[in-house]
Design a protein around this motif. Sequence first.
Motif, short mmCIF file in Angstrom:
data_model
loop_
_atom_site.label_atom_id
_atom_site.label_comp_id
_atom_site.label_asym_id
_atom_site.label_seq_id
_atom_site.Cartn_x
_atom_site.Cartn_y
_atom_site.Cartn_z
N LEU A 353 4.92 -1.76 -16.50
CA LEU A 353 5.69 -0.54 -16.28
C LEU A 353 4.79 0.65 -16.00
O LEU A 353 5.08 1.49 -15.13
N GLN A 354 3.68 0.74 -16.71
CA GLN A 354 2.73 1.84 -16.48
C GLN A 354 2.13 1.75 -15.07
O GLN A 354 1.97 2.76 -14.39
N ASP A 356 3.51 0.35 -12.38
CA ASP A 356 4.55 0.70 -11.40
C ASP A 356 4.76 2.22 -11.34
O ASP A 356 4.90 2.79 -10.25
N ALA A 357 4.76 2.89 -12.49
CA ALA A 357 4.95 4.34 -12.52
C ALA A 357 3.80 5.03 -11.82
O ALA A 357 3.99 6.01 -11.07
N LYS A 360 4.18 4.65 -7.93
CA LYS A 360 5.21 5.54 -7.38
C LYS A 360 4.73 6.99 -7.30
O LYS A 360 4.99 7.68 -6.32
N LYS A 361 4.02 7.45 -8.32
CA LYS A 361 3.52 8.82 -8.33
C LYS A 361 2.51 9.05 -7.22
O LYS A 361 2.54 10.06 -6.51
#
Length: 366
Positions: A353-354, A356-357, A360-361
């Motif tokens: 999850l980290q 993927d975030a 995206k950023k």
Amino acid sequence: MLKHFFIICSGADTDILNTCSNGEQNKYAGIGATVFFTAVMATIAASYALFTVFDNLYSAIFFGLVWGLLIFNLDRYIVSTIKKNGNFTDELIQAAPRIILALIIAIVISKPLELKIFEKEINQVLLEEKNAMTLNNKTQIAEQFTPKIEAFNTKIDSLQSEISQKEAEVNALYNVYINEAEGTAGTKLLGKGPVYKEKRDKHDAALADLKELKTENKAKIEAIEDKIAQAEIDYANQVTTSQPIIDNFDGLMARVNALNKLPWLPSFFIFLLFLAIETSPIFAKLLSPRGAYDFKLEDEETALKTQVLQNKNQREIMLETDTAVNDRIYTDIKNDDELYNYKRKKARELMQLQADAFYKKQKTIL
């Protein structure tokens, strides 16, 4: 009713004392009565002492009552905290600080009453001191004005001396021209010739100067005498103004100092009387044998102490046991593979999850 009130004044536990004999109750009622009447004496003493300070009856009574209640509370606390354990030495050591406090209280209470008892003698000492202070005050004030007045008088003497010298000079000139006229001196020619006229004119001129000098010096002397009179008025006014300060020299400290100038033995016996009154509840409790109240009070206190210690020990054992159980449980869990695989799976999901975030950023920025 009165007995119950005095028992309350003694600081004893009324619930325990009610289960004791009348003799035991009377003992503590007597101790309480001593505490109460000591507070009454303290109120009277403080009221009188404060009246000499504030010179206001209502203020003195109010603060006297406050002081009496303070002494009552201290005495009640002192008596109630002395515990009878059967060992006189231990009890005396326990009471030693309270005896010292009682000594201080006795001094504070006795001193104002000594001031009242020896009031007439103190007033006599104060009167003598006031008279001496009045004389000293006049002398000190006179030292401020005497040099000035003496300087004025010296000027007057100087002006009068000038007049006297001029009068002597005029009289001498008068004798000269008279002797010249009679022929007994000077030219020794009888009659009023040119020399006589010359000497007469000289005398008349000196006489005119004398009259003028008298007029001038008289005005100067009158002016100086007015200054002397004004200085004497200022001296009298300053003495009159400062006299009320001396007349009011009868405050608390002045009376205490006057009391110290009287023979010490009567004051000492009064102090001993109040010391005996103040320490009597303490010594009465120290010297009296252990009674039913003391045993019952000790029984209650030891029972409570035992219960508290038992509860404390039980909580310590429970804490120690709970700690040992928790250590054993977490030691067993530490070697459990199922728990390890579960936490590994969750940690892997969290890192995905980290990632993927973060992707995206960064994509948004580009």
